[in-house]
Design an enzyme around this catalytic site. Sequence first.
Site, PDB file in Angstrom:
ATOM      1  N   ASP A 163       0.841  -1.203   0.000  1.00  0.00           N
ATOM      2  CA  ASP A 163       0.000   0.000   0.000  1.00  0.00           C
ATOM      3  C   ASP A 163       0.875   1.252   0.000  1.00  0.00           C
ATOM      4  O   ASP A 163       1.728   1.417   0.891  1.00  0.00           O
ATOM      5  CB  ASP A 163      -0.891  -0.017   1.246  1.00  0.00           C
ATOM      6  CG  ASP A 163      -2.095   0.902   1.126  1.00  0.00           C
ATOM      7  OD1 ASP A 163      -2.052   1.832   0.309  1.00  0.00           O
ATOM      8  OD2 ASP A 163      -3.072   0.689   1.856  1.00  0.00           O
ATOM      9  N   ASP A 164       0.676   2.125  -0.979  1.00  0.00           N
ATOM     10  CA  ASP A 164       1.379   3.413  -1.032  1.00  0.00           C
ATOM     11  C   ASP A 164       2.898   3.258  -1.097  1.00  0.00           C
ATOM     12  O   ASP A 164       3.640   4.123  -0.615  1.00  0.00           O
ATOM     13  CB  ASP A 164       1.017   4.287   0.179  1.00  0.00           C
ATOM     14  CG  ASP A 164      -0.376   4.886   0.083  1.00  0.00           C
ATOM     15  OD1 ASP A 164      -1.108   4.533  -0.862  1.00  0.00           O
ATOM     16  OD2 ASP A 164      -0.741   5.684   0.960  1.00  0.00           O
ATOM     17  N   CYS A 188      -5.974   3.506  -4.251  1.00  0.00           N
ATOM     18  CA  CYS A 188      -6.015   2.140  -3.724  1.00  0.00           C
ATOM     19  C   CYS A 188      -7.279   1.358  -4.084  1.00  0.00           C
ATOM     20  O   CYS A 188      -7.188   0.296  -4.694  1.00  0.00           O
ATOM     21  CB  CYS A 188      -5.771   2.140  -2.228  1.00  0.00           C
ATOM     22  SG  CYS A 188      -6.662   3.368  -1.292  1.00  0.00           S
ATOM     23  N   ARG A 199      -7.352  -2.051  -6.536  1.00  0.00           N
ATOM     24  CA  ARG A 199      -7.754  -3.344  -5.998  1.00  0.00           C
ATOM     25  C   ARG A 199      -8.942  -3.921  -6.772  1.00  0.00           C
ATOM     26  O   ARG A 199      -9.033  -5.136  -6.989  1.00  0.00           O
ATOM     27  CB  ARG A 199      -8.069  -3.200  -4.506  1.00  0.00           C
ATOM     28  CG  ARG A 199      -6.828  -2.881  -3.695  1.00  0.00           C
ATOM     29  CD  ARG A 199      -7.118  -2.241  -2.334  1.00  0.00           C
ATOM     30  NE  ARG A 199      -5.926  -1.574  -1.865  1.00  0.00           N
ATOM     31  CZ  ARG A 199      -4.968  -2.144  -1.143  1.00  0.00           C
ATOM     32  NH1 ARG A 199      -5.096  -3.401  -0.778  1.00  0.00           N
ATOM     33  NH2 ARG A 199      -3.903  -1.460  -0.775  1.00  0.00           N
ATOM     34  N   LYS A 254      -5.978  -5.519   4.129  1.00  0.00           N
ATOM     35  CA  LYS A 254      -6.813  -4.388   3.709  1.00  0.00           C
ATOM     36  C   LYS A 254      -7.809  -4.823   2.646  1.00  0.00           C
ATOM     37  O   LYS A 254      -7.464  -5.502   1.686  1.00  0.00           O
ATOM     38  CB  LYS A 254      -5.914  -3.269   3.176  1.00  0.00           C
ATOM     39  CG  LYS A 254      -6.682  -2.064   2.622  1.00  0.00           C
ATOM     40  CD  LYS A 254      -5.744  -0.925   2.302  1.00  0.00           C
ATOM     41  CE  LYS A 254      -6.425   0.219   1.578  1.00  0.00           C
ATOM     42  NZ  LYS A 254      -5.556   1.385   1.385  1.00  0.00           N
ATOM     43  N   HIS A 283     -11.134  -2.459   1.621  1.00  0.00           N
ATOM     44  CA  HIS A 283     -11.398  -1.152   1.013  1.00  0.00           C
ATOM     45  C   HIS A 283     -12.182  -1.247  -0.290  1.00  0.00           C
ATOM     46  O   HIS A 283     -11.993  -0.463  -1.216  1.00  0.00           O
ATOM     47  CB  HIS A 283     -10.062  -0.412   0.767  1.00  0.00           C
ATOM     48  CG  HIS A 283     -10.205   1.081   0.886  1.00  0.00           C
ATOM     49  ND1 HIS A 283      -9.327   1.976   0.296  1.00  0.00           N
ATOM     50  CD2 HIS A 283     -11.132   1.851   1.523  1.00  0.00           C
ATOM     51  CE1 HIS A 283      -9.684   3.209   0.568  1.00  0.00           C
ATOM     52  NE2 HIS A 283     -10.775   3.157   1.312  1.00  0.00           N
ATOM     53  N   HIS A 337       0.845   2.492   3.910  1.00  0.00           N
ATOM     54  CA  HIS A 337      -0.072   3.600   4.117  1.00  0.00           C
ATOM     55  C   HIS A 337       0.166   4.169   5.517  1.00  0.00           C
ATOM     56  O   HIS A 337       0.546   3.452   6.437  1.00  0.00           O
ATOM     57  CB  HIS A 337      -1.511   3.115   3.987  1.00  0.00           C
ATOM     58  CG  HIS A 337      -2.506   4.200   3.731  1.00  0.00           C
ATOM     59  ND1 HIS A 337      -2.802   5.178   4.665  1.00  0.00           N
ATOM     60  CD2 HIS A 337      -3.283   4.473   2.651  1.00  0.00           C
ATOM     61  CE1 HIS A 337      -3.714   5.994   4.173  1.00  0.00           C
ATOM     62  NE2 HIS A 337      -4.033   5.597   2.956  1.00  0.00           N
ATOM     63  N   ASP A 343      -0.156  -0.665  -4.871  1.00  0.00           N
ATOM     64  CA  ASP A 343      -1.430  -0.237  -5.452  1.00  0.00           C
ATOM     65  C   ASP A 343      -1.398   1.136  -6.103  1.00  0.00           C
ATOM     66  O   ASP A 343      -2.303   1.492  -6.854  1.00  0.00           O
ATOM     67  CB  ASP A 343      -2.547  -0.297  -4.404  1.00  0.00           C
ATOM     68  CG  ASP A 343      -2.297   0.604  -3.198  1.00  0.00           C
ATOM     69  OD1 ASP A 343      -1.211   1.225  -3.112  1.00  0.00           O
ATOM     70  OD2 ASP A 343      -3.185   0.689  -2.328  1.00  0.00           O
ATOM     71  N   ASN A 344      -0.394   1.950  -5.780  1.00  0.00           N
ATOM     72  CA  ASN A 344      -0.266   3.275  -6.398  1.00  0.00           C
ATOM     73  C   ASN A 344       1.083   3.844  -6.008  1.00  0.00           C
ATOM     74  O   ASN A 344       1.843   3.229  -5.256  1.00  0.00           O
ATOM     75  CB  ASN A 344      -1.394   4.222  -5.971  1.00  0.00           C
ATOM     76  CG  ASN A 344      -1.712   4.220  -4.494  1.00  0.00           C
ATOM     77  OD1 ASN A 344      -2.803   3.834  -4.084  1.00  0.00           O
ATOM     78  ND2 ASN A 344      -0.765   4.639  -3.667  1.00  0.00           N
ATOM     79  N   LYS A 369       0.837   9.678  -5.940  1.00  0.00           N
ATOM     80  CA  LYS A 369      -0.482   9.063  -5.759  1.00  0.00           C
ATOM     81  C   LYS A 369      -1.601  10.078  -5.996  1.00  0.00           C
ATOM     82  O   LYS A 369      -1.495  11.227  -5.610  1.00  0.00           O
ATOM     83  CB  LYS A 369      -0.567   8.518  -4.328  1.00  0.00           C
ATOM     84  CG  LYS A 369      -1.941   8.042  -3.878  1.00  0.00           C
ATOM     85  CD  LYS A 369      -1.911   7.632  -2.417  1.00  0.00           C
ATOM     86  CE  LYS A 369      -3.286   7.259  -1.882  1.00  0.00           C
ATOM     87  NZ  LYS A 369      -3.243   6.857  -0.463  1.00  0.00           N
TER      88      LYS A 369
END
Length: 756
Positions: free
Chosen positions: A40-41, A78, A82, A136, A138, A231, A337-338, A398
């Site tokens: 994540d991130d 994100c 996903r 996660k 989301h 994140h 994811d980004n 992002k």
Amino acid sequence: MTSHDFRGVIARTHHDSTPWWPAPHRAPRNSPNILLLVLDDVGFAQLSCFGSDIATPTLDRLAANGLRYTNFHTTALCSPTRACLLTGRNHHSVGMGRVIELATGFPGYNARIARTNGFLPEMLVPHGYAAWAVGKWHLTPEDECHLAAARTRWPLGRGFERYYGFFGGETHQFAPALIEDNHQVEPPRTIEQGYHLTEDLVDHAIGLVKDLRTVDADKPFFLYFCTAACHSPHQAPPEWIARYRGHFDRGWDAWREATLARQIAAGILPPGTELSPRPKWVPAWDTLSADERRLYARYMEAFASFLSHTDHHLGRLLAFLEETGDLDDTLVVALSDNGASSEGGPHGSVNDLRPWNLLARPLDEALARVDEIGGPRCHNNYPWGWTVAGNTPFRRWKREVHEGGVADPLIVHWPRRIAARGDLRRQYVHAIDVAPTILELVGVDPPAAIDGVAQRPLEGTSFAYTFAAPAAPERHTTQYYEMFGCRAIYHRGWKAVTYHPLQDQTLSFDDDSWELYDVTKDPTECHDLAAAEPAQLRELVDLWWAEAAKYQVLPLDNRALSELVLERPSQVPQRSRYIYYPGMAAVPEAAAVNVRNRSHTISAEVDIPTGGAEGVLVAQGSLLGGWSLYVKDGLLRYVHNLAGAEEHRVTSDVVLTPGPHTLGFRFARTGEHQGTGTLLVDGAPVGGAEIPRFTPTRFSLTGAGLTCGRNPGLAVTDDYRVPFAFTGLIRHVVIEVEGPPFRDPDGEAQAAIMTR
């Protein structure tokens, strides 16, 4: 099995009848396990195997024994990425044009993934796979993330057989808000006992494999494992943070240059690749004060330790798969994811909740708390300079569709089927390509229907052809991008891109300035060819509009907070009176009573035993922001915690006597986000104080909800230790609110610009 399916013989008695059983449902022979690992991130340059000096030995080993893709792309955010990974379709096609919290009432943006867009587990389980999601999620609309909601858009409602993790975009690493399968659970250990979410997630993933292999040695599994790292909040055990003390003291400018040199030396980027200019809104490191440099380096130390700590525990998972004999025949797809996140703002943050509540993040406070950064008392995030560094050598970050937002690391590892070791692949690959690749390698065709629902065709392209053919022409040749009005399109080595400012309604989309890059020669978007190649640019912009119409991208909307400004139907009707009971699960903020900027009354019906009682009557949020009504030292007390910046206390001057009582608190609004707090015992005032600024927008970003009879997780105040369960009897707590819920569109929009 119905009588129509039966292939035996049914006579009048069993003597003349022949039984029949369908063959056991098993996956095709040699079907691989699948581990889809989503970070994540994490920016393009933040893994060691992609040029970083942050230690990620587990992911490095996967890269050294598999493939690294240097031209992999995501959606820039994100939830959308996903959705692409699990469906094989573009994010607008499935209604996930934004994150779930920012949904709007248009097909491409409603955050409600229709049944016409099947998830990978819905495609794999019918072919004999076990399917689990850990970490996660989301992907469930925010107003459906509570225990009164239907579970149709929860993980088990979309094909997964087991789930353990958290639903929101972020959570506290030491005190997370957890869901197991279809219900809430609390962490198995406390902060004092050394709990950390990453370790817990890996423990559960290992447990799922154990449960399967104990019974069935051959059944393949699909494990969708999504870390909270990296994140914000960037939180890790203190001994891991200590490993990076002083590591980033040279600053982001030197780090970018050294990282690009490593990327070129490793072949990740070609010789001559230019470093994109540092944005004008990011200061040069050597212009910062000594205090700023010390603070900003500490923020990055926390991030790096979080990533290395996560990598370590991923190593435990892979080691266990090796122990069971599964690793060689497990297709591991690891990605982010980004791009790296800018949510920490220009100066970093000790509490990301502050801008949501229109509060400053002062430098002097952060300096005073520098040793707390990375620990449970902070919701810390690094400043923009490290964001740019994390996306080296690309532009922006992002949420935006220049390469810094959408270019991400991708590793593929499968020893039994991929002969190459440590090789690089240059073909263009997008997040929508992952599901088609998995299906091809498993040998499963995308189903025409799932549970009787006709399916939208997959929109991605399998990249399995690249495994054994490094020089093969790329097959994914066109891909649009859109995020909050920022737009781009990739087509056969060219990229057109335009940046549209978030929330600015004075600028027409028609007036946006499009840039043009030959990304085969200029991957860092340093040389805009728009003026030199107008025909090429015009062709790409026209193509973008065609793709936008095809994939539900329209209408364009750069209003990040439109979900707060524009009312939308809720699964939970608004009311003025709420009743809460001890022992209930925590109620997420989106489903709880909204007391912000409204006069309200709290009334708890209790029995005080002989000898007295203490504990929490009702609480919402955590030490990072929230409120609590509780009894301590025989006195009724209330505290309002404004995003960890200040506490407003009201204390009774009357000792509670044994017996039944109504214990209460009254907030009388006297102005915008301010009022007077009064404590009540059996209707009589027993203490009062001004509350000069009541939380306007959010009590929590990490999922800390409203609880009755206790305050689990991270206490709202240091005045007590969790869970501080009430030792008397609570019959129920009633909270009554007056007037409509408050909205501050302008303030919330400014918060979104800083954080999203």
